[in-house]
Design an enzyme around this catalytic site. Structure first.
Site, PDB file in Angstrom:
ATOM      1  N   LYS A  29      34.784  39.790  23.553  1.00 36.33           N
ATOM      2  CA  LYS A  29      33.899  38.835  22.780  1.00 36.33           C
ATOM      3  C   LYS A  29      33.498  38.186  24.764  1.00 36.33           C
ATOM      4  O   LYS A  29      34.403  37.322  24.972  1.00 36.33           O
ATOM      5  CB  LYS A  29      34.546  38.057  22.385  1.00 36.33           C
ATOM      6  CG  LYS A  29      33.391  36.926  21.805  1.00 36.33           C
ATOM      7  CD  LYS A  29      33.929  35.473  21.624  1.00 36.33           C
ATOM      8  CE  LYS A  29      34.226  34.728  22.426  1.00 36.33           C
ATOM      9  NZ  LYS A  29      32.198  34.006  22.858  1.00 36.33           N
TER      10      LYS A  29
ATOM     11  N   GLU B 194      43.912  33.959  32.996  1.00 37.99           N
ATOM     12  CA  GLU B 194      43.022  33.770  34.332  1.00 37.99           C
ATOM     13  C   GLU B 194      42.154  32.935  34.420  1.00 37.99           C
ATOM     14  O   GLU B 194      40.759  32.291  33.017  1.00 37.99           O
ATOM     15  CB  GLU B 194      42.318  34.959  34.503  1.00 37.99           C
ATOM     16  CG  GLU B 194      42.808  36.340  34.825  1.00 37.99           C
ATOM     17  CD  GLU B 194      43.510  36.418  35.814  1.00 37.99           C
ATOM     18  OE1 GLU B 194      42.964  34.949  37.063  1.00 37.99           O
ATOM     19  OE2 GLU B 194      44.559  37.496  36.188  1.00 37.99           O
TER      20      GLU B 194
ATOM     21  N   CYS C  35      35.505  30.953  40.067  1.00 36.57           N
ATOM     22  CA  CYS C  35      37.282  30.427  39.967  1.00 36.57           C
ATOM     23  C   CYS C  35      37.773  30.412  41.380  1.00 36.57           C
ATOM     24  O   CYS C  35      38.570  30.050  40.940  1.00 36.57           O
ATOM     25  CB  CYS C  35      38.281  31.498  38.806  1.00 36.57           C
ATOM     26  SG  CYS C  35      38.305  33.674  39.653  1.00 36.57           S
TER      27      CYS C  35
ATOM     28  N   GLU D 187      37.046  20.908  39.105  1.00 36.52           N
ATOM     29  CA  GLU D 187      36.305  22.201  39.743  1.00 36.52           C
ATOM     30  C   GLU D 187      34.579  21.647  40.283  1.00 36.52           C
ATOM     31  O   GLU D 187      34.672  21.445  38.525  1.00 36.52           O
ATOM     32  CB  GLU D 187      36.276  23.417  38.813  1.00 36.52           C
ATOM     33  CG  GLU D 187      37.384  25.092  38.631  1.00 36.52           C
ATOM     34  CD  GLU D 187      37.473  25.867  38.008  1.00 36.52           C
ATOM     35  OE1 GLU D 187      37.295  25.685  36.778  1.00 36.52           O
ATOM     36  OE2 GLU D 187      37.247  27.106  38.280  1.00 36.52           O
TER      37      GLU D 187
END
Ligand code: NAP
Length: 485
Positions: A180, A255, A289, A386
């Protein structure tokens, strides 16, 4: 739009080799972030479609697992060639839905192909062991077998390559897949279906669904036919999916988010550090990331580093990704811009100084100026969250110990970078950083040959390297007795 791009822009889901719409007929709009205009739609599939895709993958698995490693390797090579033959069209599609510059999109498509080639090679090296037996009349074999049907969920920031790192090792190992892609960037994901068809993979080996993340995710996590879930995305969703997978004790690879430090010591080659900093910060408009979240510069070079970083940031050409010469595209959506604005506001309220940038770009929409903030302090949001945008906060430090302590002061542990010309320091700092990946005098370190992944809350498992295929294999111990020896 190029004709070839249209060929890969599939507005349907791939289930058991058929391109289909959602049962309900519902669709999701896909928007070009550079223009905010609708590009097209994709099906809004849910639980029932996911179950059918998993069953199709299970049927295909019984055939696919019996192929030889050499056959799988050859098909993967064809897939690699199909990607490279259509690199321009796939890159254009990627830029249209994701926003990154065409040059970066081409790079990402090239990286997808490189992972496929790597795993085409690794398919033939999933060795087992023959272990010296403690019994004279028995033999001990250890073999590797594909885990079965795997499910994959991927984010919008690398809509092609994040799938490559999952589809390629899965197929190489002999697994089949239900995947997906993110709802904001589904076309690069669906293109994998067209590419796999072109390469000649059997129907059902790769199934691709778009739609309701919750419904698709729940079926993937709870269906006992799925033996492994591999996820790339936020730590928050990753934790939730891990908990859901516990009910059927699936293997999981995660991840997840990062909070990368980039340390520049007084003894660093400053030109090299600034060059690395630009790459490690502004790639994909800061939406990776492994993008630097926190710069730490030692007191002796602090002012010079900030000045040079600001000058280099200022030079970056911001624009629509499809426009010639663009180096930084828009952010994915307005919500992302609002989040970046919140970081800047928070920093300014706590004494941070905007050296360059700091606001929405004159182009409007979700374009944001490359931004450098000096006098960053640990009480600012950068330390914990982040940024996922083109903002470079620079913290000042005095000693090596202090830098390593600050760098490690986060629950994340994905990528880290530092610059020094002192060999002893390089070893000390490299060993001191609690991260899955360390760039020493390098700001761009991802490659299929190396294991990509994090420690702490940045995840579990590795993608790439010889480790990358292991997550798709089960180990079987066979004890052979009664040999009449
Ligand atoms: P996200 O919100 O976690 O979404 C990632 C994927 O999860 C999307 O496909 C999303 O689907 C799906 N999802 C959302 N809610 C779900 C649910 N309840 N059940 C199942 N699936 C669900 O992350 P993102 O904002 O797209 O991506 C950015 C994050 O990814 C950052 O934290 C970044 O650091 C991380 N990332 C990590 C790596 C790595 O290798 N470690 C690489 C790239 C990105 P929808 O799109 O349909 O909502």
């Amino acid at each position: 739009m190029l004709q070839k791009t249209s060929h890969y822009m599939r507005q349907a889901n791939l289930i058991g080799g058929e391109w289909v719409q959602a049962d309900s007929g519902a669709t999701i709009d896909v928007i070009n972030p550079a223009t905010t205009l609708k590009i097209g739609v994709v099906p809004k599939s849910g639980k029932a479609e996911t179950r059918r895709a998993i069953e199709a993958a299970e049927t295909a698995f019984h055939v696919w697992k019996k192929t030889s490693a050499l056959e799988r390797s050859k098909l993967l090579r064809k897939l690699h060639d199909a990607i490279m033959d259509n690199q321009d069209a796939l890159a254009e599609l990627l830029t249209m839905e994701q926003g990154k510059s065409l040059a970066e999109a081409k790079g990402e498509v090239g990286s997808s192909a490189a992972y496929v080639l790597w795993f085409a090679e690794e398919a033939r090296r999933t060795y087992g062991d023959v272990v010296p037996s403690p019994w004279a009349d028995r033999r001990i074999l250890v073999t590797k077998e594909p885990v079965g049907v795997i499910a994959a969920i991927t984010p919008w920031n690398f809509p092609s390559s994040m799938l490559s790192r999952k589809i390629a090792p899965a197929l190489a190992a002999g697994c089949t897949a239900v995947v997906k892609p993110a709802s904001q960037t589904p076309y690069s994901g669906l293109a994998w279906g067209a590419l796999c068809e072109e390469a000649g993979f059997p129907k059902g080996a790769v199934n691709i669904l778009t739609g309701s993340a919750g419904e698709i995710g729940d079926e993937m996590c709870s269906n006992p036919l799925v033996k492994k879930l591999t996820f790339t995305g936020s730590t928050e969703i990753g934790k939730m999916l891990m908990a859901k997978c516990a009910s059927t004790v699936k293997k999981v690879s995660m991840e997840l988010g990062g909070n990368a430090p980039f340390i520049v010591f007084d003894d660093a080659d400053l030109d090299r550090a600034v060059e690395g900093a630009i790459t490690a910060k502004y790639r994909n408009s800061g939406q990776t990331c492994v993008c630097t979240n926190r710069f730490f510069a030692q007191a002796g070079i602090y002012d010079r580093f900030v000045e040079r970083l600001a000058a280099a940031s200022n030079k970056l050409k911001v624009g629509p990704g499809l426009e010639e010469g663009t180096q930084q595209g828009p952010l994915i959506d307005d919500k992302a811009v609002e989040k970046v604005e919140e970081f800047v506001k928070d920093a300014e309220s706590k004494g941070g100084k905007v050296v360059t940038g700091g606001k929405r770009h004159a182009l409007g929409g979700s374009f944001f100026e490359p931004t450098v903030i000096s006098d960053a302090t640990p009480d600012m949001m950068f330390m914990k969250e982040e940024i996922f945008g083109p903002v470079a906060p620079v913290f000042r430090f005095d000693t090596e110990e202090e830098a390593v302590k600050l760098a490690n002061d986060t629950e994340f542990g994905l990528a880290s970078y530092f610059y020094t010309s002192n060999l002893g320091r390089a070893v000390r700092v490299m060993e001191g950083l609690k991260y899955g990946m360390v760039g020493v005098n390098e700001g761009l370190i991802t490659t299929p040959e190396a294991p990509f992944g994090g420690v702490k809350e940045s995840g579990l498992g590795r993608e790439g390297g010889h480790q990358g295929i292991e997550d798709y294999l089960d180990t079987k111990y066979v004890c052979m007795g009664g040999l009449g020896l």
